[in-house]
Write a protein that holds these residues in place. Structure first.
Motif, short mmCIF file in Angstrom:
data_model
loop_
_atom_site.label_atom_id
_atom_site.label_comp_id
_atom_site.label_asym_id
_atom_site.label_seq_id
_atom_site.Cartn_x
_atom_site.Cartn_y
_atom_site.Cartn_z
N SER A 21 41.57 41.92 50.39
CA SER A 21 40.39 41.91 49.51
C SER A 21 39.51 43.13 49.80
O SER A 21 39.47 43.63 50.92
CB SER A 21 39.58 40.63 49.71
OG SER A 21 39.00 40.60 50.99
N LYS A 23 36.27 43.05 49.51
CA LYS A 23 35.10 42.52 50.21
C LYS A 23 35.57 41.68 51.39
O LYS A 23 36.27 40.71 51.22
CB LYS A 23 34.25 41.66 49.27
CG LYS A 23 33.63 42.44 48.16
CD LYS A 23 32.78 41.56 47.28
CE LYS A 23 32.22 42.37 46.13
NZ LYS A 23 31.48 41.54 45.19
N GLY A 24 35.20 42.09 52.57
CA GLY A 24 35.54 41.30 53.76
C GLY A 24 36.90 41.59 54.36
O GLY A 24 37.22 41.07 55.42
N ASN A 25 37.72 42.40 53.69
CA ASN A 25 39.04 42.78 54.23
C ASN A 25 39.94 41.59 54.54
O ASN A 25 40.81 41.69 55.39
CB ASN A 25 38.87 43.62 55.49
CG ASN A 25 39.09 45.09 55.22
OD1 ASN A 25 39.49 45.48 54.13
ND2 ASN A 25 38.81 45.91 56.21
#
Length: 126
Positions: A21, A23-25
């Motif tokens: 992702s 956002k947030g990996n």
């Protein structure tokens, strides 16, 4: 990641992307009957082992590591994971799977961090 199956007495492999992702990996993965998408692929085999596999987008463009994709989550899954790094094998639920992949930056231990889901990874152009 490639997951093997038997067809006409031969071992074949289906590719399933591991998605990170923005956002947030976080890492996401769907496979087998949990994956509600089908990919157009071209695979090469030697001695029942996959040596090359290309996944294609709708227009015939090959998918590359790092391409942006859309993920549609129907349901988050609780899949028990056992890892045998020495044998390069996973046990997902009750299925033994050899860890075949094309990104050398990904180690089998990544499956300790993955969120499993039922849904779709849409690889097509945005």
């Amino acid at each position: 990641m490639y997951i093997g199956y038997k067809k006409d007495g031969r071992t074949k492999y289906s590719p399933y992307p591991i998605v990170r992702s923005l956002k947030g990996n976080k890492l996401f993965f769907t496979y087998g009957s949990y994956s509600l998408a089908h990919f157009n692929t071209n695979s090469s085999y030697i001695n029942n082992g996959v040596v090359n596999c290309t996944i294609y987008k709708k227009g015939g463009t090959p998918v590359k590591i790092g391409d942006a994709v859309d993920v549609y989550l129907l349901k988050i899954l609780d899949i028990p994971v056992l890892i045998d790094a020495e044998k390069n094998e996973l046990k997902l639920k009750n299925k033994n799977i050899e860890f075949y992949h094309i990104n050398n930056k990904v180690h089998i231990s990544v499956f300790n961090e993955i969120t499993f889901f039922q849904g779709v990874v849409n690889l097509d152009e945005r």
